[in-house]
Motif scaffolding. Structure first.
Motif, PDB file in Angstrom:
ATOM      1  N   VAL A  33       0.881  -1.169   0.000  1.00  5.95           N
ATOM      2  CA  VAL A  33       0.000   0.000   0.000  1.00  5.95           C
ATOM      3  C   VAL A  33       0.916   1.216   0.000  1.00  5.95           C
ATOM      4  N   HIS A  35       1.995   5.216  -0.247  1.00  9.97           N
ATOM      5  CA  HIS A  35       1.597   6.601   0.023  1.00  9.97           C
ATOM      6  C   HIS A  35       2.860   7.444   0.039  1.00  9.97           C
ATOM      7  N   GLU A  82      -8.604  -1.565   9.170  1.00 10.12           N
ATOM      8  CA  GLU A  82      -9.875  -1.843   8.507  1.00 10.12           C
ATOM      9  C   GLU A  82      -9.737  -2.007   6.998  1.00 10.12           C
ATOM     10  N   SER A  83      -8.855  -1.228   6.382  1.00 13.10           N
ATOM     11  CA  SER A  83      -8.795  -1.192   4.921  1.00 13.10           C
ATOM     12  C   SER A  83      -7.469  -0.585   4.482  1.00 13.10           C
ATOM     13  N   ASP A  84      -7.228  -0.625   3.156  1.00 10.44           N
ATOM     14  CA  ASP A  84      -6.045   0.044   2.616  1.00 10.44           C
ATOM     15  C   ASP A  84      -6.097   1.538   2.905  1.00 10.44           C
ATOM     16  N   GLU A  85      -7.297   2.103   2.818  1.00 10.90           N
ATOM     17  CA  GLU A  85      -7.453   3.535   3.096  1.00 10.90           C
ATOM     18  C   GLU A  85      -7.074   3.860   4.543  1.00 10.90           C
ATOM     19  N   ALA A  86      -7.437   2.981   5.465  1.00  5.51           N
ATOM     20  CA  ALA A  86      -7.086   3.196   6.866  1.00  5.51           C
ATOM     21  C   ALA A  86      -5.581   3.104   7.067  1.00  5.51           C
ATOM     22  N   VAL A  88      -3.354   4.046   4.995  1.00  8.41           N
ATOM     23  CA  VAL A  88      -2.822   5.340   4.562  1.00  8.41           C
ATOM     24  C   VAL A  88      -3.193   6.444   5.542  1.00  8.41           C
ATOM     25  N   ASP A  89      -4.481   6.564   5.843  1.00  6.43           N
ATOM     26  CA  ASP A  89      -4.967   7.719   6.609  1.00  6.43           C
ATOM     27  C   ASP A  89      -4.533   7.688   8.074  1.00  6.43           C
ATOM     28  N   GLN A  90      -4.489   6.492   8.669  1.00  2.80           N
ATOM     29  CA  GLN A  90      -4.227   6.400  10.101  1.00  2.80           C
ATOM     30  C   GLN A  90      -2.776   6.045  10.436  1.00  2.80           C
TER      31      GLN A  90
END
Length: 251
Positions: A33, A35, A82-86, A88-90
């Motif tokens: 993942v 970023h 929780e997810s790929d987005e998490a 990155v974001d967290q």
């Protein structure tokens, strides 16, 4: 429900193809993942508790496979998001600059661990031979009834423990003296078992791993009469990054 398990972080510019299957072999293998300048090494897992022993071995295998190809910061076992987005974001976004700087500092370096273990019988013989106080008290305890030597046996145990600790200090100092000059950094860590003599981690440049390994081999031959050396690596820099604690909030 599928979640995302995080193993570690590598520079996005360093391509890492991990062949180890990951903590859940039924799922697709380890992927990245990305970023910015960072790439988290992750795999999909079903939500729920991990089987600790099996999962931990899989976690280590992924990191050891990755570190053979790239600089990797290990993330604490059990980190699930929780997810790929998490991811990155967290995780990646809030720490981006800090992680990039740490990866740059550790670039081209790996951890090599050296552990040494005593043969208990041989160690006890050495303690008795080298300490007249232990030898005399041991003989006195042997010659008297057990019920009459309670406090003397406690004292004997304390003396022996003190002698063993002194032996650990001497042997740890010897290991550090021989190997630390070949490393960028070194750390002595607490012995993990009663028979442990030395537990040390070294941060070593990849170009010097062979030279370091040769020094370990010579040292192992030198001390083989009193302890057995175990040499582990290359590993991710487990002992030389503080990010494990920060990421561990998700463990």
């Amino acid at each position: 429900m599928t979640s995302v398990y995080v193993y570690g972080v590598a520079p996005a510019a360093e391509k890492v193809d991990v062949e180890a299957p990951g903590v859940e072999q039924s799922k697709q293998g380890v992927r990245r993942v990305v970023h910015g300048e960072l790439a988290a090494l992750v795999s999909d897992v079903e939500a729920g508790p991990l089987v600790a022993a099996k999962g931990l071995r899989a976690h280590w295998r992924v990191l050891e496979d990755a570190v053979a190809k790239a600089t990797v910061l290990p993330v604490r076992f059990g980190t699930v998001m929780e997810s790929d987005e998490a991811v990155v974001d967290q995780f990646l976004a809030p720490r981006h600059d800090r992680l990039v700087a740490l990866l740059a500092e550790l670039s081209g370096k790996v951890q090599l661990s050296v552990k040494a273990f005593y043969d208990e019988e041989r160690l006890m013989r050495g303690v008795v031979d080298d300490s007249p106080a232990v030898a005399q008290l041991r003989e006195r305890v042997r010659q008297r009834p057990k019920a009459a030597t309670y406090y003397e046996r406690i004292r004997l145990g304390e003396l022996v423990a003190g002698e063993v600790e002194q032996a650990r200090e001497r042997d740890s100092a010897l290991v550090m003296e021989r190997l630390e000059p070949l490393a960028v950094a070194a750390r002595r860590e607490p012995p993990g078992t009663p028979d442990a003599a030395v537990n040390a981690a070294f941060l070593v440049e990849r170009a010097r791993v062979d030279k370091f390994s040769d020094a370990v081999a010579r040292l192992s031959d030198e001390v083989k009469d009193r302890m057995r050396l175990r040499y582990i690596g290359p590993l991710p820099p487990y002992s030389f990054t503080e990010e494990q604690e920060a990421v561990g909030a998700w463990a």
